[in-house]
Design a protein around this motif. Structure first.
Motif, short mmCIF file in Angstrom:
data_model
loop_
_atom_site.label_atom_id
_atom_site.label_comp_id
_atom_site.label_asym_id
_atom_site.label_seq_id
_atom_site.Cartn_x
_atom_site.Cartn_y
_atom_site.Cartn_z
N TRP A 153 0.52 -0.72 -0.45
CA TRP A 153 -0.59 -0.09 0.35
C TRP A 153 1.08 1.59 -0.10
CZ3 TRP A 153 -5.45 -1.04 2.09
CH2 TRP A 153 -6.08 0.24 1.56
N ILE A 164 -4.30 1.51 -4.28
CA ILE A 164 -4.81 0.19 -3.92
C ILE A 164 -6.38 0.22 -4.63
CG2 ILE A 164 -5.51 -1.32 -2.34
CD1 ILE A 164 -2.04 -1.46 -3.29
N ASN A 165 -7.33 1.30 -4.07
CA ASN A 165 -9.00 1.44 -4.62
C ASN A 165 -8.44 0.60 -6.17
OD1 ASN A 165 -8.70 1.79 -1.50
ND2 ASN A 165 -10.68 1.71 -2.49
N THR A 168 -8.08 -3.13 -7.10
CA THR A 168 -8.83 -4.02 -6.75
C THR A 168 -9.73 -3.51 -8.03
OG1 THR A 168 -9.56 -2.49 -4.53
CG2 THR A 168 -7.84 -4.12 -4.28
N SER A 180 -1.74 -6.63 -0.04
CA SER A 180 -1.49 -5.50 -0.18
C SER A 180 -0.84 -5.92 1.91
CB SER A 180 -2.36 -4.74 -0.15
OG SER A 180 -1.64 -3.11 -0.09
N SER A 182 0.48 -4.47 3.94
CA SER A 182 -0.07 -2.11 4.40
C SER A 182 0.71 -2.28 5.60
CB SER A 182 -1.30 -2.33 4.48
OG SER A 182 -1.95 -2.91 3.63
N ILE A 191 -7.09 3.89 6.61
CA ILE A 191 -7.49 2.56 5.64
C ILE A 191 -8.14 1.28 6.11
CG2 ILE A 191 -4.42 2.13 4.74
CD1 ILE A 191 -4.21 0.14 6.33
N SER A 192 -9.45 1.09 5.15
CA SER A 192 -10.41 0.71 5.57
C SER A 192 -9.83 -1.06 4.48
CB SER A 192 -11.39 0.79 5.01
OG SER A 192 -12.53 -0.25 4.86
N SER A 195 -13.59 -1.87 2.85
CA SER A 195 -13.29 -0.66 0.89
C SER A 195 -13.00 -1.23 0.37
CB SER A 195 -14.91 0.59 1.67
OG SER A 195 -13.45 1.18 2.51
N SER A 196 -11.56 -1.83 0.47
CA SER A 196 -10.31 -1.46 -0.41
C SER A 196 -10.53 -2.31 -1.32
CB SER A 196 -9.04 -1.80 0.63
OG SER A 196 -9.04 -3.74 1.47
#
Ligand SMILES: Cc1ncc(COP(=O)(O)O)c(C=O)c1O
Length: 389
Positions: A153, A164-165, A168, A180, A182, A191-192, A195-196
């Motif tokens: 990340w 990263i979003n 994906t 990833s 991270s 970071i979530s 939702s990533s």
């Protein structure tokens, strides 16, 4: 007292974490035992899982505790590769970048050497940015051959953040998992996991005020991977071995503190970092701020210096009580040219001439001032050493 500017290497254990660790070390019981002593320890472990899940924003069942970041990354890379190749032998390509940490590079290269993996190295530009258009084009043509994508990340040396979003979003339509690393990101920027869009994500405790030897691999509920450690089937069968409840508890406390303080610390450290960067630029025109225009971590400052080696600078700063890093600490403390800078198209000389300063919870303006006052003498010595080598 030395001035510590190497938080990306490791961080001081926080007092709250230490207290929690010691308290739980004194509790007797194996969390897999069914008697009440065992169940008390199990309860502590599950509280830690719940708390860490909240900090990374995932479901508690997605947290697999490990003995550190390197183990988490190895489990993700080998486990995903074996799973995907086991399902379809065509899927041998791992897509990654040469700027990854050795915890990723080495297992990927091991799979290439011993297990038929093929690695597609994505191009990286001089600012440390990974070419995601290249990834998009490749997936359009060849997605059926891909085992998984592995991209960190944020880079631990340069601090450059990858989108990263976007990664994906590209892999999702083809059903390709993404892992990833991270470890340089979690606890520093929001970071979530949920939702990533990631399938798996590695985190480590000692980068955020927790103990060394504590980590987790977050594995989404729909992701299958082959275990690399076989035994009692703990941690959803993905990581056998008696679970270490005191360490998990300590990690969870460190994560909770880091995440709750993140917004404030982000601003504070960014301001300190900017002062440090400006200070270096004011001292010498020989300094080049790495990836200055890329999206970067708030607590990281990375420079190359013309005509001197990072090792000399590190040593001469250390002599004045200031701890920095050359960025690529290898086994047995032997440093080589930074593989990250080489991957960014720098020459070997440039990749040998870098230092990284990383800030953290205990960093103060006085630390930055001490570094800036020590730098001219160190630079002078490193330049003279550079002339004779
Ligand atoms: C980006 C990154 N990945 C992996 C690791 C390895 O983590 P650990 O030290 O917990 O094994 C580190 C630590 O240096 C790191 O910075």
């Amino acid at each position: 007292m030395s001035v510590y500017l190497d938080y990306a290497a490791t961080t001081p254990l926080r007092k709250e974490v230490f207290d929690c660790y010691v308290e739980h070390l004194q509790t007797l019981g194996n969390p897999s035992s069914v008697h009440s002593s065992g169940q008390l320890v199990r309860q502590a472990l599950e509280e830690a899982r719940e708390s860490l899940a909240k900090s990374v924003d995932c479901n508690r069942s997605e947290v697999i505790f490990t003995a550190g970041g390197t183990e988490s990354v190895n489990l993700a890379i080998k486990g995903l590769f074996w799973q995907r190749v086991g399902e379809d032998s065509k899927r041998k390509v791992i897509i990654s970048a040469a700027t990854e940490h050795h915890a990723s590079l080495d297992p990927m290269e091991w799979l290439e050497k011993h297990d038929g993996a093929e690695i597609l190295w994505l191009p990286v530009d001089r600012d440390g940015v990974i070419d995601l258009d290249f990834l998009e084009d490749y997936l359009q043509e060849h997605h059926e051959n891909v085992a998984f994508v592995n991209l960190m990340w944020a880079n631990n040396e340069t601090g450059v953040i990858t989108d990263i979003n976007r990664v994906t979003a590209m892999t999702k339509p083809c059903g390709i998992p993404v892992h990833s690393d991270s470890i340089a990101t979690f606890g520093h920027i929001p970071i979530s996991f949920s939702s990533s869009g990631l399938s798996a994500m590695s985190v480590s405790a000692h980068k955020i005020g927790g103990p060394v030897g504590a980590g987790a691999l977050i594995v989404s509920r729909s992701t299958k991977l082959v275990s690399i450690i076989h035994g009692g089937g703990q941690e959803r069968g993905m990581r056998s071995g008696t679970m270490n409840a005191p360490v998990a508890k300590a990690f969870a406390v460190a994560a909770e503190l880091a995440v709750s303080e993140l917004a404030e610390e982000h601003l504070r450290l960014e301001a300190l970092r900017d002062k440090l960067v400006q200070g270096v630029k004011n001292i010498t025109p020989l300094a080049h701020h790495t990836a200055a225009k890329s999206p970067r971590m708030p607590h990281n400052a990375h420079f190359t210096f013309d005509g001197c080696s990072g090792d000399s600078l590190l040593f001469l700063l250390d002599q004045q009580g200031v701890c920095v890093s050359v960025g690529s600490a290898c086994q047995a403390g032997v440093n080589g040219p930074s593989h990250v800078l080489l991957a960014m198209g720098r020459t070997e000389r440039e990749a040998n001439g870098c230092i990284r300063m990383t800030l953290g919870k205990q960093s103060t303006e006085a630390d930055v001032d001490a570094f800036l006052s020590a730098l001219p003498k160190a630079l002078d010595g490193a330049l003279r050493a550079g002339l004779t080598t």
